[in-house]
Design a protein around this motif. Structure first.
Motif, PDB file in Angstrom:
ATOM      1  N   VAL A 220       0.868  -1.179   0.000  1.00  7.80           N
ATOM      2  CA  VAL A 220       0.000   0.000   0.000  1.00  7.80           C
ATOM      3  C   VAL A 220       0.904   1.228   0.000  1.00  7.80           C
ATOM      4  CG1 VAL A 220      -1.868   1.238   1.146  1.00  7.80           C
ATOM      5  CG2 VAL A 220      -1.755  -1.260   1.304  1.00  7.80           C
ATOM      6  N   THR A 221       0.939   1.924  -1.111  1.00  7.33           N
ATOM      7  CA  THR A 221       1.843   3.067  -1.280  1.00  7.33           C
ATOM      8  C   THR A 221       1.236   4.361  -0.759  1.00  7.33           C
ATOM      9  OG1 THR A 221       2.514   1.983  -3.327  1.00  7.33           O
ATOM     10  CG2 THR A 221       3.338   4.195  -2.954  1.00  7.33           C
ATOM     11  N   THR A 222      -0.071   4.500  -0.921  1.00  3.88           N
ATOM     12  CA  THR A 222      -0.764   5.729  -0.560  1.00  3.88           C
ATOM     13  C   THR A 222      -2.233   5.427  -0.345  1.00  3.88           C
ATOM     14  OG1 THR A 222      -1.377   7.950  -1.335  1.00  3.88           O
ATOM     15  CG2 THR A 222      -1.109   6.253  -3.006  1.00  3.88           C
ATOM     16  N   LEU A 223      -2.915   6.271   0.416  1.00  3.32           N
ATOM     17  CA  LEU A 223      -4.364   6.180   0.547  1.00  3.32           C
ATOM     18  C   LEU A 223      -5.063   7.207  -0.340  1.00  3.32           C
ATOM     19  CD1 LEU A 223      -4.792   5.643   4.401  1.00  3.32           C
ATOM     20  CD2 LEU A 223      -4.606   3.931   2.580  1.00  3.32           C
ATOM     21  N   ASP A 224      -4.281   8.026  -1.012  1.00  3.47           N
ATOM     22  CA  ASP A 224      -4.789   9.052  -1.924  1.00  3.47           C
ATOM     23  C   ASP A 224      -5.107   8.390  -3.257  1.00  3.47           C
ATOM     24  OD1 ASP A 224      -5.100  11.080  -3.835  1.00  3.47           O
ATOM     25  OD2 ASP A 224      -3.655  12.396  -2.854  1.00  3.47           O
ATOM     26  N   ILE A 263       8.208   7.823  -0.854  1.00  2.00           N
ATOM     27  CA  ILE A 263       8.782   8.856  -1.712  1.00  2.00           C
ATOM     28  C   ILE A 263       8.753  10.180  -0.964  1.00  2.00           C
ATOM     29  CG2 ILE A 263       8.652  10.008  -3.953  1.00  2.00           C
ATOM     30  CD1 ILE A 263       6.979   7.628  -4.943  1.00  2.00           C
ATOM     31  N   PRO A 264       9.897  10.762  -0.672  1.00  2.00           N
ATOM     32  CA  PRO A 264       9.918  12.004   0.112  1.00  2.00           C
ATOM     33  C   PRO A 264       9.171  13.138  -0.585  1.00  2.00           C
ATOM     34  CG  PRO A 264      12.046  11.620  -0.935  1.00  2.00           C
ATOM     35  CD  PRO A 264      11.245  10.370  -1.121  1.00  2.00           C
ATOM     36  N   ALA A 265       8.431  13.886   0.217  1.00  2.48           N
ATOM     37  CA  ALA A 265       7.665  15.047  -0.249  1.00  2.48           C
ATOM     38  C   ALA A 265       6.533  14.683  -1.208  1.00  2.48           C
ATOM     39  CB  ALA A 265       8.583  16.084  -0.901  1.00  2.48           C
ATOM     40  N   LEU A 266       6.218  13.395  -1.295  1.00  2.60           N
ATOM     41  CA  LEU A 266       5.116  12.961  -2.149  1.00  2.60           C
ATOM     42  C   LEU A 266       4.135  12.092  -1.364  1.00  2.60           C
ATOM     43  CD1 LEU A 266       4.283  13.461  -5.081  1.00  2.60           C
ATOM     44  CD2 LEU A 266       5.276  11.251  -5.667  1.00  2.60           C
ATOM     45  N   LEU A 291      12.074   4.643  -1.936  1.00  2.00           N
ATOM     46  CA  LEU A 291      12.073   4.680  -3.404  1.00  2.00           C
ATOM     47  C   LEU A 291      13.446   4.299  -3.956  1.00  2.00           C
ATOM     48  CD1 LEU A 291      10.676   5.509  -6.113  1.00  2.00           C
ATOM     49  CD2 LEU A 291      11.646   7.785  -5.720  1.00  2.00           C
ATOM     50  N   ARG A 292      13.447   3.394  -4.932  1.00  2.00           N
ATOM     51  CA  ARG A 292      14.671   2.960  -5.597  1.00  2.00           C
ATOM     52  C   ARG A 292      14.596   3.360  -7.071  1.00  2.00           C
ATOM     53  NH1 ARG A 292      14.946  -3.327  -4.412  1.00  2.00           N
ATOM     54  NH2 ARG A 292      16.856  -3.091  -5.612  1.00  2.00           N
ATOM     55  N   LEU A 293      15.671   3.955  -7.593  1.00  2.00           N
ATOM     56  CA  LEU A 293      15.671   4.438  -8.981  1.00  2.00           C
ATOM     57  C   LEU A 293      16.872   3.880  -9.757  1.00  2.00           C
ATOM     58  CD1 LEU A 293      14.738   8.204  -8.412  1.00  2.00           C
ATOM     59  CD2 LEU A 293      13.217   6.343  -9.110  1.00  2.00           C
ATOM     60  N   HIS A 315      12.276  19.685  -5.190  1.00  2.00           N
ATOM     61  CA  HIS A 315      12.295  19.297  -3.774  1.00  2.00           C
ATOM     62  C   HIS A 315      12.381  17.781  -3.619  1.00  2.00           C
ATOM     63  CE1 HIS A 315      11.855  19.634   0.454  1.00  2.00           C
ATOM     64  NE2 HIS A 315      10.594  19.235   0.512  1.00  2.00           N
ATOM     65  N   VAL A 316      11.553  17.054  -4.381  1.00  2.00           N
ATOM     66  CA  VAL A 316      11.553  15.592  -4.295  1.00  2.00           C
ATOM     67  C   VAL A 316      12.918  15.028  -4.667  1.00  2.00           C
ATOM     68  CG1 VAL A 316      10.600  13.470  -5.285  1.00  2.00           C
ATOM     69  CG2 VAL A 316       9.074  15.348  -4.680  1.00  2.00           C
TER      70      VAL A 316
END
Length: 385
Positions: A220-224, A263-266, A291-293, A315-316
Motif C-alpha cells: 500500500v503506497t498511498t491512501l490518496d 517517496i519524500p515530499a510525495l 524509493l529505488r531508482l 524538492h523531491v
C-alpha cells in the motif's frame, strides 16, 4: 505555460544541469502522446540500454503521429528451462523466488523491475507495461524442481519482481496453478502483491495458513486515490487493497502491509495513516522500502514527476539524493532499501514508532518447512531405482 517554458524561464528549476537537459528532451521529443499511452504509468519509451540503436518517435511531415496506434497489452509465451530463481543478496530475507510473468501491466512508475525488460530487447518504459511475457509451463517446471532429490526446502517468494496478480492473471491463471503445486507439496510460500485479486485464491491459501505455510504482504503506497491512479494506474485502488487485507485476515491468513515505496515530499506524510488503515483491516506485520531508482527507472520517474508534479520536482529529487549519497540511487547492500542520512533516519524512526504504537510485528512467524512432501505429478521424472 508549458513545462519546457517553465524550465527556460526559471519558474521550474530541476536540481542540476543533467535534469534540465533530460526534462527538455522529454518535454520536446521523447514523450509519447497521451492518447497513445492512456492508462499507462510511463510517458516515454526509450530504447533498451543494450540496443545498438536508439529509437525516437517524431513527425517527419509525411504522416501524423496521431495515426500511430495506442499501446495495447500484448502477451507472449516464454518457455524457461527452470522457474525458481536463486539469489544471495544479504539484505533480503529469502534466497529463492518465482515470477510467473515478465513485465507488469500495473504500470507502477517507480517499479525497480523495469530495467529487466532490456534483456528482452525492449524498453523499460511503456514496453514494460504493454509487452508482457507469460510462463504457462511454470507449474510443471516447479513440480519437477521440487521433486529433485537434492532439493532443500526454503520459503519461496512470489511477487518480488513483477506482480503475480496483475490483470492478465485473470485469463492465464498461472499463479493459481503454482499455488496448487505448492499446496499439494506442503511447501512454504511468501506472496507480495498490489492486487485485490489475491482474495480469489483464499480457498487455497486458507488451508495452507492453517499449516503455517503461507504469508501474504499487500503493498500500500498511498491512501490518496488520485495519486495512486497516477502512480500505479492499473493496480487495485488503496481501498481495495485494505479490503483484501481484511478478507485475508478474516480467513486466518497472516496478512502484512508493505509501505513501499516511500517517496519524500510525495507520500511520506502518509506513513502513519497507511499503517493505521492496514492495522484496522487486520494486518499484523509491517515493513517499508524507500524509493529505488536504478538504471532506466530514474529518467522514467523524473519524467513522470515533471509531468504530474512539476512544482515538487526539485524538492523531491533533492531529498532523494540527500538519502542516496548525492545520486539518484545507491545500490550498496544495506543502504538500497532504507537509504542513509538525516532524512532517511527520520523516515525510519517515524515508521518504527508507528509500528510499535499500533502493535505490529509482535512475533514474526516462521513458515514451516518440515511438512514438505515431494510432488509426484506429470511434470516429474520418476526414479529408475
Amino acid at each position: 505555460m508549458t513545462e519546457l517554458s517553465q524550465i527556460r524561464q526559471g519558474a521550474l528549476a530541476p536540481a542540476n544541469t543533467a535534469d534540465v537537459a533530460e526534462a527538455m528532451m522529454s518535454a520536446t521529443g521523447l514523450r509519447i502522446d497521451i492518447d497513445r499511452r492512456r492508462g499507462r504509468g510511463a510517458g516515454i519509451n526509450m530504447s533498451g540500454r543494450f540496443e545498438p540503436r536508439s529509437r525516437e518517435t517524431f513527425d517527419d511531415g509525411w504522416e501524423s503521429l496521431e495515426d500511430l496506434p495506442p499501446f495495447k497489452t500484448e502477451v507472449q509465451v516464454e518457455k524457461p528451462r527452470t522457474v525458481i530463481t536463486r539469489n544471495e543478496s544479504p539484505d533480503i530475507s529469502f534466497d529463492r523466488s518465482i515470477n510467473p510473468y515478465r513485465g507488469c501491466e500495473h504500470g507502477c512508475i517507480y517499479c525497480f523491475a523495469r530495467p529487466t525488460h532490456a534483456y528482452m530487447g525492449l524498453s523499460a518504459g511503456l514496453d514494460f507495461e504493454a509487452k508482457l511475457f507469460a510462463k504457462p509451463d511454470a507449474p510443471r517446471l516447479l513440480e519437477r524442481e521440487l521433486a529433485r532429490q537434492d532439493y532443500k526446502v526454503r520459503p519461496i517468494a512470489i511477487g518480488t519482481n513483477t506482480d503475480p496478480y496483475q490483470p492478465i492473471e485473470k485469463e492465464w491463471r498461472i499463479m493459481r496453478q503454482i499455488l496448487e503445486v505448492l499446496r499439494d507439496a506442503n511447501h512454504p510460500v511468501m506472496i507480495v502483491t498490489k492486487s485485490a485479486m489475491v482474495t480469489r485464491d483464499i480457498d487455497i491459501l486458507a488451508p495452507m495458513a492453517e499449516k503455517g505455510l503461507v504469508r501474504v504482504g499487500i503493498s500500500v503506497t498511498t491512501l490518496d486515490r488520485k495519486l495512486a491512479r497516477t502512480m500505479e494506474p492499473r493496480a487495485s485502488t488503496p481501498s481495495k487493497r485494505l479490503e483484501a487485507i481484511r478478507m485475508l485476515a478474516e480467513a486466518g491468513i497472516p496478512a502484512g502491509v508493505l509501505v513501499s515505496p516511500i517517496i519524500p515530499a510525495l507520500n511520506d506524510h502518509e506513513i502513519e495513516r497507511v499503517l493505521e488503515g492496514a492495522r484496522t483491516a487486520g494486518a499484523t506485520e509491517a515493513s517499508y522500502v524507500l524509493l529505488r531508482l536504478p538504471l532506466e527507472v530514474s529518467p522514467l520517474f523524473r519524467d513522470w514527476l515533471l509531468r504530474n508534479y512539476p512544482d515538487r520536482y526539485r524538492h523531491v529529487m533533492s531529498l532523494i539524493r540527500s538519502m542516496r549519497g548525492g545520486k539518484d540511487y545507491d545500490a550498496e547492500f544495506g543502504k538500497r532499501m532504507k537509504g542513509a542520512g538525516p532524512y532517511a533516519w527520520q523516515i525510519g524512526r517515524r515508521f518504527d514508532l508507528a509500528v510499535k504504537r499500533l502493535g505490529f510485528n509482535p512475533t514474526r512467524r516462521q513458515l514451516r518447512d518440515d511438512l514438505f512432501v515431494p510432488p509426484l505429478g506429470t511434470g516429474v521424472q520418476l526414479s529408475l531405482l
